[in-house]
Design a protein around this motif. Sequence first.
Motif, PDB file in Angstrom:
ATOM      1  N   ILE A 128       0.871  -1.184   0.000  1.00 41.36           N
ATOM      2  CA  ILE A 128       0.000   0.000   0.000  1.00 41.36           C
ATOM      3  C   ILE A 128       0.902   1.227   0.000  1.00 41.36           C
ATOM      4  N   SER A 129       1.072   1.837  -1.170  1.00 39.96           N
ATOM      5  CA  SER A 129       2.080   2.880  -1.345  1.00 39.96           C
ATOM      6  C   SER A 129       1.541   4.300  -1.262  1.00 39.96           C
ATOM      7  N   ASP A 130       0.241   4.497  -1.429  1.00 38.58           N
ATOM      8  CA  ASP A 130      -0.329   5.845  -1.461  1.00 38.58           C
ATOM      9  C   ASP A 130      -1.631   5.846  -0.671  1.00 38.58           C
ATOM     10  N   VAL A 131      -1.573   6.264   0.588  1.00 37.78           N
ATOM     11  CA  VAL A 131      -2.760   6.178   1.441  1.00 37.78           C
ATOM     12  C   VAL A 131      -2.748   7.299   2.470  1.00 37.78           C
ATOM     13  N   SER A 132      -3.908   7.885   2.674  1.00 38.99           N
ATOM     14  CA  SER A 132      -4.096   8.859   3.755  1.00 38.99           C
ATOM     15  C   SER A 132      -5.101   8.360   4.784  1.00 38.99           C
ATOM     16  N   ARG A 133      -5.910   7.369   4.371  1.00 36.51           N
ATOM     17  CA  ARG A 133      -6.887   6.782   5.305  1.00 36.51           C
ATOM     18  C   ARG A 133      -7.341   5.430   4.780  1.00 36.51           C
ATOM     19  N   PHE A 134      -7.493   4.477   5.697  1.00 36.62           N
ATOM     20  CA  PHE A 134      -8.020   3.163   5.341  1.00 36.62           C
ATOM     21  C   PHE A 134      -9.537   3.152   5.477  1.00 36.62           C
ATOM     22  N   PRO A 135     -10.285   2.807   4.429  1.00 35.50           N
ATOM     23  CA  PRO A 135     -11.684   2.446   4.642  1.00 35.50           C
ATOM     24  C   PRO A 135     -11.738   1.249   5.591  1.00 35.50           C
ATOM     25  N   SER A 136     -12.749   1.218   6.431  1.00 37.42           N
ATOM     26  CA  SER A 136     -12.818   0.159   7.439  1.00 37.42           C
ATOM     27  C   SER A 136     -12.829  -1.238   6.800  1.00 37.42           C
ATOM     28  N   SER A 137     -13.484  -1.378   5.648  1.00 41.30           N
ATOM     29  CA  SER A 137     -13.558  -2.691   5.004  1.00 41.30           C
ATOM     30  C   SER A 137     -12.181  -3.165   4.541  1.00 41.30           C
ATOM     31  N   THR A 138     -11.363  -2.247   4.030  1.00 39.39           N
ATOM     32  CA  THR A 138     -10.018  -2.621   3.582  1.00 39.39           C
ATOM     33  C   THR A 138      -9.125  -2.979   4.756  1.00 39.39           C
ATOM     34  N   GLU A 139      -9.169  -2.154   5.793  1.00 41.08           N
ATOM     35  CA  GLU A 139      -8.328  -2.438   6.961  1.00 41.08           C
ATOM     36  C   GLU A 139      -8.704  -3.780   7.586  1.00 41.08           C
ATOM     37  N   TYR A 140      -9.990  -4.044   7.682  1.00 41.81           N
ATOM     38  CA  TYR A 140     -10.441  -5.310   8.254  1.00 41.81           C
ATOM     39  C   TYR A 140      -9.988  -6.490   7.397  1.00 41.81           C
ATOM     40  N   PHE A 141      -9.983  -6.295   6.087  1.00 42.33           N
ATOM     41  CA  PHE A 141      -9.637  -7.361   5.150  1.00 42.33           C
ATOM     42  C   PHE A 141      -8.205  -7.855   5.343  1.00 42.33           C
ATOM     43  N   ILE A 142      -7.285  -6.961   5.766  1.00 39.66           N
ATOM     44  CA  ILE A 142      -5.875  -7.341   5.901  1.00 39.66           C
ATOM     45  C   ILE A 142      -5.420  -7.414   7.347  1.00 39.66           C
ATOM     46  N   SER A 143      -6.332  -7.274   8.294  1.00 39.54           N
ATOM     47  CA  SER A 143      -5.952  -7.217   9.704  1.00 39.54           C
ATOM     48  C   SER A 143      -5.865  -8.596  10.332  1.00 39.54           C
ATOM     49  N   LYS A 144      -5.056  -8.688  11.362  1.00 40.80           N
ATOM     50  CA  LYS A 144      -4.882  -9.943  12.086  1.00 40.80           C
ATOM     51  C   LYS A 144      -6.196 -10.415  12.692  1.00 40.80           C
ATOM     52  N   GLY A 145      -7.035  -9.454  13.111  1.00 42.66           N
ATOM     53  CA  GLY A 145      -8.302  -9.808  13.740  1.00 42.66           C
ATOM     54  C   GLY A 145      -9.242 -10.564  12.823  1.00 42.66           C
ATOM     55  N   ARG A 146      -9.066 -10.423  11.505  1.00 45.09           N
ATOM     56  CA  ARG A 146      -9.906 -11.139  10.538  1.00 45.09           C
ATOM     57  C   ARG A 146      -9.405 -12.560  10.309  1.00 45.09           C
ATOM     58  N   GLY A 147      -8.278 -12.862  10.890  1.00 42.73           N
ATOM     59  CA  GLY A 147      -7.690 -14.172  10.667  1.00 42.73           C
ATOM     60  C   GLY A 147      -6.783 -14.222   9.461  1.00 42.73           C
ATOM     61  N   ARG A 148      -6.472 -13.057   8.884  1.00 41.95           N
ATOM     62  CA  ARG A 148      -5.597 -12.992   7.709  1.00 41.95           C
ATOM     63  C   ARG A 148      -4.321 -12.243   8.100  1.00 41.95           C
ATOM     64  N   GLU A 149      -3.584 -12.762   9.069  1.00 42.24           N
ATOM     65  CA  GLU A 149      -2.388 -12.073   9.527  1.00 42.24           C
ATOM     66  C   GLU A 149      -1.366 -11.971   8.398  1.00 42.24           C
ATOM     67  N   LEU A 150      -0.901 -10.767   8.145  1.00 41.56           N
ATOM     68  CA  LEU A 150       0.061 -10.544   7.082  1.00 41.56           C
ATOM     69  C   LEU A 150       1.450 -10.977   7.525  1.00 41.56           C
ATOM     70  N   ASP A 151       2.162 -11.632   6.614  1.00 43.54           N
ATOM     71  CA  ASP A 151       3.574 -11.900   6.858  1.00 43.54           C
ATOM     72  C   ASP A 151       4.402 -10.641   6.629  1.00 43.54           C
ATOM     73  N   LEU A 152       3.966  -9.829   5.664  1.00 40.66           N
ATOM     74  CA  LEU A 152       4.691  -8.595   5.353  1.00 40.66           C
ATOM     75  C   LEU A 152       3.710  -7.521   4.911  1.00 40.66           C
ATOM     76  N   LEU A 153       3.802  -6.364   5.544  1.00 41.83           N
ATOM     77  CA  LEU A 153       3.054  -5.167   5.138  1.00 41.83           C
ATOM     78  C   LEU A 153       4.052  -4.150   4.620  1.00 41.83           C
ATOM     79  N   ILE A 154       3.830  -3.662   3.412  1.00 41.51           N
ATOM     80  CA  ILE A 154       4.642  -2.584   2.834  1.00 41.51           C
ATOM     81  C   ILE A 154       3.740  -1.361   2.782  1.00 41.51           C
TER      82      ILE A 154
END
Length: 317
Positions: A216-242
């Motif tokens: 994610i290279s160009d961001v000023s705010r996460f929509p809640s749906s996007t943040e939830y989609f990649i968050s650990k709480g959703r069960g999709r823990e990222l190995d690497l966040l750029i």
Amino acid sequence: MEKGERAASVDQSALIFLGTGCSSGVPSGRCLIQPSDPPCLVCSMSLKLPPLNNPNYRCNTSLLIDYCQINNEHNYIVIDVGKSFREQVLRWFTFYKIPRVDSVLLTHEHADAVLGLDDLHCVKQFHHDVSPIPLYATQDCLDSVVLRFPHLSKKELTKHEVTGEVAQVDWRIIENDCEKPFSASGLQFYPLPVMHGEDYVALGFLFGDKCKVAYISDVSRFPSSTEYFISKGRGRELDLLILDTNSIIVNGNRNTHFCFPETLEAVKRISPKRTLLTGMNHAYDHHKINEYLLEWSEREGTFVQLAHDGLKIPLEL
């Protein structure tokens, strides 16, 4: 450049940071031709060493995915081709012996993401092959780019253009929707819509099966749906966040990118295993900020560092 990076296994996927800088890049031209008193420290340092060994020299943000498939064949996917794409090809494609580009993904249509499109002709698989490079973008992005590069959408080339150096792409339309994945050169991607200013949507991308990576290279705010989609709480823990971290401090007049404190707050919420930051302007002294981030990472229990141009990360996708 970390020792041994170039010698990583040829039978393994890897990420190569072609650029980690802001739109103007680092050093800033203004700091060099209109120097302050005292001069800008980071821009001055960025000229003291060759860029190969200088993490404070930064081209436009861009990532190359070297995707090694089960049969050990490699596909090369680039995310964004900005104003400094030609320099990145001359510097990093030659260093890592990258022979071509198989697909291009665009996060948005701003200059630092698309103005290198005309140089794609030099990274096609064969010099005289007229097969277009697949290019994945939203419809809005496509419409904007075609206005600036009308020849990229031509269905047929003249004899002169076929034998000359003319870029040509095969447009593939993608959606601003996390639930609508697509495949590029054999690798599946999930679009990650984010706000890039309050009236503009850009894309990040989630990819990888064995190792989950979000870019994610160009961001000023996460929509809640996007943040939830990649968050650990959703069960999709990222190995690497750029993740984007354009400026050190909050700039009330420019709210199109995360600043450093906002980036670190987002990292804490998303909780990936590892984070590499990109998109830095000339306020970031690479070594000094990474020393601070080592302490922060120890305290918060999640690893964060600044990336740098030419950084290669071997991983299993």
